[in-house]
Design a protein around this motif. Structure first.
Motif, short mmCIF file in Angstrom:
data_model
loop_
_atom_site.label_atom_id
_atom_site.label_comp_id
_atom_site.label_asym_id
_atom_site.label_seq_id
_atom_site.Cartn_x
_atom_site.Cartn_y
_atom_site.Cartn_z
N GLU A 272 123.12 -13.54 77.85
CA GLU A 272 122.98 -13.02 79.22
C GLU A 272 123.34 -14.08 80.25
OE1 GLU A 272 119.04 -11.44 79.75
OE2 GLU A 272 119.48 -10.67 81.75
N GLY A 273 124.12 -13.66 81.24
CA GLY A 273 124.45 -14.57 82.34
C GLY A 273 123.51 -14.35 83.52
N PHE A 274 123.54 -15.29 84.45
CA PHE A 274 122.71 -15.16 85.66
C PHE A 274 123.28 -16.04 86.76
CE2 PHE A 274 120.25 -19.16 86.09
CZ PHE A 274 120.72 -19.79 84.94
N ILE A 275 122.92 -15.72 87.99
CA ILE A 275 123.29 -16.55 89.15
C ILE A 275 122.00 -16.86 89.90
CG2 ILE A 275 124.48 -16.55 91.40
CD1 ILE A 275 126.47 -16.91 89.21
N VAL A 276 121.79 -18.13 90.15
CA VAL A 276 120.48 -18.58 90.64
C VAL A 276 120.12 -18.00 92.00
CG1 VAL A 276 121.28 -20.72 91.75
CG2 VAL A 276 118.98 -20.60 90.75
N ILE A 277 121.12 -17.62 92.81
CA ILE A 277 120.76 -17.12 94.15
C ILE A 277 119.92 -15.84 94.06
CG2 ILE A 277 122.55 -18.23 95.55
CD1 ILE A 277 124.23 -15.78 95.35
N ASP A 278 119.95 -15.16 92.91
CA ASP A 278 119.11 -13.97 92.77
C ASP A 278 117.61 -14.33 92.77
OD1 ASP A 278 121.42 -12.57 92.61
OD2 ASP A 278 121.37 -12.27 90.45
N TYR A 279 117.30 -15.61 92.62
CA TYR A 279 115.90 -16.04 92.57
C TYR A 279 115.46 -16.73 93.87
CZ TYR A 279 116.39 -15.21 87.54
OH TYR A 279 116.60 -14.64 86.32
N LEU A 280 116.33 -16.66 94.90
CA LEU A 280 116.04 -17.39 96.16
C LEU A 280 114.63 -17.18 96.68
CD1 LEU A 280 119.16 -17.12 98.51
CD2 LEU A 280 117.93 -19.20 97.86
N ASP A 281 114.13 -15.94 96.61
CA ASP A 281 112.80 -15.67 97.17
C ASP A 281 111.69 -16.29 96.34
OD1 ASP A 281 113.30 -13.96 95.05
OD2 ASP A 281 112.22 -12.27 95.91
N ARG A 282 112.03 -16.83 95.15
CA ARG A 282 110.99 -17.48 94.34
C ARG A 282 111.21 -18.99 94.18
NH1 ARG A 282 111.00 -13.70 89.16
NH2 ARG A 282 112.94 -12.91 90.00
N PHE A 283 112.16 -19.54 94.96
CA PHE A 283 112.46 -20.98 94.87
C PHE A 283 111.21 -21.83 95.14
CE2 PHE A 283 117.29 -21.98 95.32
CZ PHE A 283 117.58 -21.11 94.29
N ALA A 284 110.39 -21.40 96.11
CA ALA A 284 109.24 -22.23 96.50
C ALA A 284 108.27 -22.37 95.33
CB ALA A 284 108.54 -21.62 97.70
N LYS A 285 108.09 -21.29 94.57
CA LYS A 285 107.18 -21.32 93.43
C LYS A 285 107.70 -22.33 92.37
CE LYS A 285 105.92 -18.53 89.38
NZ LYS A 285 106.20 -19.62 88.49
N ALA A 286 109.01 -22.25 92.09
CA ALA A 286 109.58 -23.16 91.10
C ALA A 286 109.50 -24.61 91.59
CB ALA A 286 111.03 -22.77 90.82
N ALA A 287 109.76 -24.82 92.90
CA ALA A 287 109.74 -26.18 93.45
C ALA A 287 108.37 -26.82 93.26
CB ALA A 287 110.13 -26.16 94.92
N GLU A 288 107.32 -26.01 93.41
CA GLU A 288 105.95 -26.53 93.22
C GLU A 288 105.76 -27.05 91.79
OE1 GLU A 288 102.42 -23.98 93.86
OE2 GLU A 288 103.33 -23.65 95.83
N GLU A 289 106.20 -26.24 90.82
CA GLU A 289 105.99 -26.64 89.43
C GLU A 289 106.90 -27.81 89.04
OE1 GLU A 289 106.00 -23.34 86.65
OE2 GLU A 289 104.71 -24.48 85.30
N LEU A 290 108.14 -27.78 89.53
CA LEU A 290 109.07 -28.88 89.23
C LEU A 290 108.54 -30.19 89.82
CD1 LEU A 290 112.38 -26.88 89.89
CD2 LEU A 290 111.79 -27.95 87.69
N THR A 291 108.01 -30.11 91.05
CA THR A 291 107.46 -31.31 91.70
C THR A 291 106.29 -31.87 90.87
OG1 THR A 291 108.05 -30.44 93.86
CG2 THR A 291 106.44 -32.20 93.84
#
Ligand SMILES: NC(=O)c1ccc[n+]([C@@H]2O[C@H](COP(=O)([O-])OP(=O)(O)OC[C@H]3O[C@@H](n4cnc5c(N)ncnc54)[C@H](OP(=O)(O)O)[C@@H]3O)[C@@H](O)[C@H]2O)c1
Length: 336
Positions: A272-291
């Protein structure tokens, strides 16, 4: 003076300076509701090569004669917009130029950086590449404790984070990268269990040796022969995450597909392919965990910082020659 690198010619094969034209023009003036931004940092991404082409994609092509499109962090130098003041650091999709006029909320998203944020971190592990690794791995790869994860382009900005997320989730992680130095970084710094140097080793044979329980997740940044080699080793119900196919971005003739797609059928696997911009509205959640992972030392990342406006066009090609060590950025200056 506003220096600009404009797209002058659509690419055929490897991109060179001839594809761009240097121009100097006056610093633009702002109108009502507009903001003037001075660019400080540019992000370089393999997908920019695709934006230069005249073909349908997930974003429209960059028009000839316009500044080459790029992810940027800049500083507001003048504002006629109530939400922005001079001095604010902002992130957006801008272009290869010193200054640009933003019309926030109307023609573009202009995201303010939180106070004290490190621009290099915001454009790398928390930016598009870190987000791509996060969502590609967790939403599509779905790593489970004890599974085997194989990553191509593993020493790069996206691949290195994808592999480490797999490690954090309990996978055995094998990376494929070009050259001894990158492979050593993967196993010694990034905590990969093993690495394959695709430039000097037989990738198919080495995957067989290093993945004795077969591959449950293949996170692919490269495509071509490496994708074909990985498909030979997938497990039952494997997840093949198509993140990118950098081996073909400079191709001048049609690319042959993998000859072994039937392995997906036999193993009941999903590709399966994907393009990250489809997750833009959830970037903040990922940024918290990555940080949190960066702060705890579980996740390491590299930033390759080039300097100087004159070096912008050549910096893009570092991604295709493998010269980059981690996220490719270029700095024009520091915030005032
Ligand atoms: N789906 C999405 O939304 C999304 C978003 C961001 C990025 N991506 C994709 O993710 C991939 C990695 O992007 P990135 O920004 O993180 O860049 P990167 O991995 O930091 O840099 C690109 C790397 O690709 C490798 N490479 C270049 N030409 C190659 C070839 N012919 N064969 C094999 N490897 C080659 C080089 O590493 P070696 O030295 O190891 O060869 C190079 O360092 C790209 O395919 C990109 O398009 C996808």
């Amino acid at each position: 003076m506003n220096r600009q690198w404009l797209l002058a010619k659509r690419p055929y094969g490897v991109v060179g300076r001839e594809n761009f034209e240097y121009r100097e023009s006056p610093i633009p003036k702002i109108g009502d509701g507009e903001v003037l931004v001075r660019n400080l940092y540019f992000s370089f991404d393999p997908t920019q090569r695709g934006w230069m082409e005249d073909r349908e994609s997930y974003l429209p092509p960059v028009p000839i004669g316009e500044p080459m499109r790029a992810g940027v962090i800049g500083q507001v130098t003048e504002s006629n917009h109530p939400d922005y003041t001079s001095g604010d650091l902002v992130q957006t999709l801008g272009g290869w130029e010193d200054y640009f006029v933003a019309r926030p909320g109307f023609s573009m998203m202009l995201t303010k950086l939180p106070a004290g944020a490190d621009p290099a971190m915001v454009l790398s592990v928390l930016g598009t590449t870190g987000q791509t690794a996060y969502w590609g791995m967790l939403d599509l790869g779905k790593p489970q404790q004890g599974e085997t994860l194989l990553v191509s382009g593993a020493a790069g900005a996206t691949g290195s984070v994808a592999g480490q997320i797999g490690r954090i989730k309990g996978c055995r992680v094998v990376g494929i990268a070009g050259g001894e130095e990158k492979c050593a970084w993967l196993t010694e710094e990034a905590g990969f269990d093993a690495a394959i140097d695709y430039k000097s080793e037989n990738v198919h044979a080495r995957i067989g040796e290093l993945c004795p329980n077969k591959v449950d997740i293949f996170f692919d940044n490269v495509g071509g022969d490496i994708l074909e080699a990985a498909l030979n080793h997938i497990n039952l119900r494997a997840r093949v995450v198509l993140c990118g196919g950098i081996s073909s971005y400079n191709a001048t003739s049609p690319i042959p597909g993998p000859s072994n797609l039937m392995n997906l059928v036999i193993t009941r696997s999903r590709m399966e392919g994907f393009i990250v911009i489809d997750y833009l509205d959830r970037f903040a959640k990922a940024a918290e965990e990555l940080t949190a992972w960066v702060q705890s030392g579980e996740l390491v990342y590299q930033v390759d910082m080039q300097e100087g406006f004159e070096n912008i066009p050549d910096t893009l090609n570092r991604l295709f020659t493998g010269q980059n060590r981690g996220k490719q950025l270029l700095r024009l200056g520091e915030p005032a």
